[in-house]
Design a protein around this motif. Structure first.
Motif, PDB file in Angstrom:
ATOM      1  N   VAL A  38       1.193  -1.125  -0.071  1.00 34.84           N
ATOM      2  CA  VAL A  38       0.091  -0.182  -0.380  1.00 34.84           C
ATOM      3  C   VAL A  38       1.098   1.388   0.293  1.00 34.84           C
ATOM      4  O   VAL A  38       0.509   2.539  -0.109  1.00 34.84           O
ATOM      5  N   LEU A  39       1.974   1.641   0.367  1.00 35.23           N
ATOM      6  CA  LEU A  39       2.846   2.664   0.970  1.00 35.23           C
ATOM      7  C   LEU A  39       2.791   3.231  -0.905  1.00 35.23           C
ATOM      8  O   LEU A  39       2.097   4.687  -0.659  1.00 35.23           O
ATOM      9  N   PRO A  40       3.550   2.217  -1.433  1.00 33.99           N
ATOM     10  CA  PRO A  40       4.012   3.826  -2.219  1.00 33.99           C
ATOM     11  C   PRO A  40       2.389   4.049  -3.020  1.00 33.99           C
ATOM     12  O   PRO A  40       2.612   5.252  -4.239  1.00 33.99           O
ATOM     13  N   LYS A  41       1.438   3.665  -3.436  1.00 37.29           N
ATOM     14  CA  LYS A  41      -0.433   4.045  -3.665  1.00 37.29           C
ATOM     15  C   LYS A  41      -0.886   5.423  -2.576  1.00 37.29           C
ATOM     16  O   LYS A  41      -1.518   5.943  -3.309  1.00 37.29           O
ATOM     17  N   GLY A 121     -23.186   4.316   5.830  1.00 35.62           N
ATOM     18  CA  GLY A 121     -22.230   4.182   5.340  1.00 35.62           C
ATOM     19  C   GLY A 121     -21.111   3.791   4.887  1.00 35.62           C
ATOM     20  O   GLY A 121     -20.751   4.455   3.868  1.00 35.62           O
ATOM     21  N   GLY A 122     -19.878   3.430   6.274  1.00 32.24           N
ATOM     22  CA  GLY A 122     -18.562   2.985   5.350  1.00 32.24           C
ATOM     23  C   GLY A 122     -18.067   2.789   6.522  1.00 32.24           C
ATOM     24  O   GLY A 122     -18.740   2.277   7.220  1.00 32.24           O
ATOM     25  N   THR A 123     -16.831   3.009   7.181  1.00 34.64           N
ATOM     26  CA  THR A 123     -15.743   3.417   8.291  1.00 34.64           C
ATOM     27  C   THR A 123     -15.286   4.412   7.959  1.00 34.64           C
ATOM     28  O   THR A 123     -14.909   5.250   7.003  1.00 34.64           O
ATOM     29  N   ASN A 124     -14.831   5.140   9.508  1.00 36.14           N
ATOM     30  CA  ASN A 124     -14.605   6.246  10.279  1.00 36.14           C
ATOM     31  C   ASN A 124     -12.676   5.225  10.491  1.00 36.14           C
ATOM     32  O   ASN A 124     -12.425   4.369  11.145  1.00 36.14           O
ATOM     33  N   VAL A 125     -11.774   5.960   9.384  1.00 41.41           N
ATOM     34  CA  VAL A 125     -10.508   5.662   9.353  1.00 41.41           C
ATOM     35  C   VAL A 125      -8.816   6.799  10.396  1.00 41.41           C
ATOM     36  O   VAL A 125      -9.658   8.171   9.870  1.00 41.41           O
ATOM     37  N   LEU A 126      -8.767   6.250  11.750  1.00 38.26           N
ATOM     38  CA  LEU A 126      -8.070   7.540  12.296  1.00 38.26           C
ATOM     39  C   LEU A 126      -7.047   6.960  12.605  1.00 38.26           C
ATOM     40  O   LEU A 126      -6.781   5.797  12.209  1.00 38.26           O
ATOM     41  N   TRP A 127      -5.720   7.235  12.028  1.00 36.02           N
ATOM     42  CA  TRP A 127      -4.490   7.610  11.599  1.00 36.02           C
ATOM     43  C   TRP A 127      -3.991   8.758  12.653  1.00 36.02           C
ATOM     44  O   TRP A 127      -3.993   9.987  12.724  1.00 36.02           O
ATOM     45  N   THR A 128      -3.431   7.884  13.622  1.00 36.83           N
ATOM     46  CA  THR A 128      -2.191   9.066  14.893  1.00 36.83           C
ATOM     47  C   THR A 128      -0.717   8.838  14.291  1.00 36.83           C
ATOM     48  O   THR A 128      -0.589   7.817  14.754  1.00 36.83           O
ATOM     49  N   ASN A 155      -2.511  14.559   5.434  1.00 31.91           N
ATOM     50  CA  ASN A 155      -3.945  14.692   4.878  1.00 31.91           C
ATOM     51  C   ASN A 155      -3.663  14.278   3.331  1.00 31.91           C
ATOM     52  O   ASN A 155      -4.588  13.597   2.635  1.00 31.91           O
ATOM     53  N   ILE A 156      -2.361  14.516   2.703  1.00 31.72           N
ATOM     54  CA  ILE A 156      -2.392  13.691   1.701  1.00 31.72           C
ATOM     55  C   ILE A 156      -2.477  12.743   1.195  1.00 31.72           C
ATOM     56  O   ILE A 156      -3.444  11.649   0.402  1.00 31.72           O
ATOM     57  N   CYS A 157      -2.242  11.547   1.945  1.00 31.10           N
ATOM     58  CA  CYS A 157      -2.170   9.231   2.106  1.00 31.10           C
ATOM     59  C   CYS A 157      -3.064   9.871   2.528  1.00 31.10           C
ATOM     60  O   CYS A 157      -4.512   8.758   2.704  1.00 31.10           O
ATOM     61  N   MET A 158      -4.171  10.646   3.477  1.00 33.08           N
ATOM     62  CA  MET A 158      -5.894   9.760   3.890  1.00 33.08           C
ATOM     63  C   MET A 158      -6.600  10.578   2.746  1.00 33.08           C
ATOM     64  O   MET A 158      -7.466   9.462   1.895  1.00 33.08           O
ATOM     65  N   SER A 159      -6.058  11.818   2.107  1.00 31.65           N
ATOM     66  CA  SER A 159      -6.608  11.742   0.528  1.00 31.65           C
ATOM     67  C   SER A 159      -6.742  10.413  -0.246  1.00 31.65           C
ATOM     68  O   SER A 159      -7.776   9.809  -0.269  1.00 31.65           O
ATOM     69  N   ASN A 160      -5.626  10.123  -0.571  1.00 29.00           N
ATOM     70  CA  ASN A 160      -5.260   8.779  -0.895  1.00 29.00           C
ATOM     71  C   ASN A 160      -5.909   7.594  -0.587  1.00 29.00           C
ATOM     72  O   ASN A 160      -7.196   7.391  -1.654  1.00 29.00           O
ATOM     73  N   VAL A 161      -5.815   7.685   0.723  1.00 27.51           N
ATOM     74  CA  VAL A 161      -6.574   6.319   0.629  1.00 27.51           C
ATOM     75  C   VAL A 161      -7.925   6.184   0.511  1.00 27.51           C
ATOM     76  O   VAL A 161      -8.984   5.451  -0.288  1.00 27.51           O
ATOM     77  N   LYS A 162      -8.840   7.834   1.138  1.00 27.93           N
ATOM     78  CA  LYS A 162     -10.372   8.004   1.134  1.00 27.93           C
ATOM     79  C   LYS A 162     -10.543   7.467  -0.628  1.00 27.93           C
ATOM     80  O   LYS A 162     -11.769   7.434  -1.571  1.00 27.93           O
ATOM     81  N   ARG A 163     -10.013   8.247  -1.785  1.00 22.50           N
ATOM     82  CA  ARG A 163     -10.171   8.451  -3.141  1.00 22.50           C
ATOM     83  C   ARG A 163      -9.645   6.401  -3.692  1.00 22.50           C
ATOM     84  O   ARG A 163     -10.813   6.260  -4.105  1.00 22.50           O
ATOM     85  N   HIS A 164      -8.450   5.838  -3.194  1.00 20.73           N
ATOM     86  CA  HIS A 164      -9.052   4.794  -3.874  1.00 20.73           C
ATOM     87  C   HIS A 164      -9.525   3.546  -3.062  1.00 20.73           C
ATOM     88  O   HIS A 164     -10.913   2.859  -3.432  1.00 20.73           O
ATOM     89  N   LEU A 165     -10.201   3.920  -1.540  1.00 18.82           N
ATOM     90  CA  LEU A 165     -11.187   2.847  -1.153  1.00 18.82           C
ATOM     91  C   LEU A 165     -12.392   3.447  -1.577  1.00 18.82           C
ATOM     92  O   LEU A 165     -13.614   2.364  -1.976  1.00 18.82           O
ATOM     93  N   ASN A 166     -12.837   4.717  -1.930  1.00 17.51           N
ATOM     94  CA  ASN A 166     -14.157   5.475  -2.341  1.00 17.51           C
ATOM     95  C   ASN A 166     -14.456   4.038  -4.116  1.00 17.51           C
ATOM     96  O   ASN A 166     -15.157   4.222  -4.385  1.00 17.51           O
ATOM     97  N   THR A 167     -12.992   5.017  -4.580  1.00 20.86           N
ATOM     98  CA  THR A 167     -13.571   4.717  -6.307  1.00 20.86           C
ATOM     99  C   THR A 167     -13.519   2.699  -6.193  1.00 20.86           C
ATOM    100  O   THR A 167     -14.592   2.591  -6.835  1.00 20.86           O
ATOM    101  N   ARG A 168     -13.346   2.125  -5.021  1.00 20.17           N
ATOM    102  CA  ARG A 168     -13.089   0.338  -4.580  1.00 20.17           C
ATOM    103  C   ARG A 168     -14.438  -0.099  -4.305  1.00 20.17           C
ATOM    104  O   ARG A 168     -14.920  -0.630  -4.800  1.00 20.17           O
ATOM    105  N   ALA A 169     -15.412   0.834  -3.230  1.00 21.82           N
ATOM    106  CA  ALA A 169     -17.085   1.105  -3.378  1.00 21.82           C
ATOM    107  C   ALA A 169     -17.398   1.097  -4.531  1.00 21.82           C
ATOM    108  O   ALA A 169     -18.161   0.240  -5.174  1.00 21.82           O
TER     109      ALA A 169
END
Length: 173
Positions: A38-41, A121-128, A155-169
């Protein structure tokens, strides 16, 4: 609310937290974020922090606490990453050390923690992410780095996570 087994481990240092809601269930979100590849994504770089190109040298299955790998950055630097907790689909944590880039002058290590909580509607993803400064003298410059550069990186990472997962959804629907 997090149950006792998934509450944040007490980690002293300089912390920053980000969260997003994604349109997939907790298992799908967890499996994506904790995947070996996942890291490069998602860690695509920000400001002074280069993108992650790849990982190498895995010592075991990535879902096994104690497994270690080397993270390679676009500028040629590396860091060591070790899984510390893995409780699919709720919680994932790791320790980063042996930095070869500039943060090595400010911090001994960093700890990442991820929580995946079902919401409507989904999952709350929290990263510390928590950096451990070398000492009191390095705390101030490390805090400035964390709250400017690292915050932008997260911020960029979480935007990428959201984009990838919402595209998958969207593909599943």
């Amino acid at each position: 609310m997090l149950d006792a087994s998934h509450r944040p481990k007490t980690v002293k240092g300089i912390s920053i937290t980000r969260e997003v809601v994604v349109a997939v269930d907790p298992k799908a979100a967890f499996d994506f974020v904790s995947a070996e590849d996942v890291l490069p994504k998602v860690l695509t770089g920000y400001g002074l922090i280069p993108a992650v190109l790849k990982t190498s040298g895995n010592t075991g299955p990535w879902e096994k606490p104690g497994s270690v790998r080397t993270v390679h950055l676009a500028d040629g630097n590396t860091a060591r990453e070790e899984v510390t907790d893995y409780d699919n689909p709720a919680y994932f944590a790791y320790r980063v050390s042996d930095f070869t880039f500039a943060v090595r002058h400010l911090a001994n290590e960093a700890r990442g923690q991820w929580w995946f909580t079902p919401v409507k509607g989904g999952t709350n993803v929290l990263w510390t992410y928590t950096f451990q400064p070398h000492n009191g003298l390095t705390g101030l410059p490390l805090s400035l780095f964390v709250h400017t550069q690292w915050a932008g990186y997260m911020n960029i990472c979480m935007s990428n996570v959201k984009r990838h997962l919402n595209t998958r959804a969207g593909e599943v629907r």
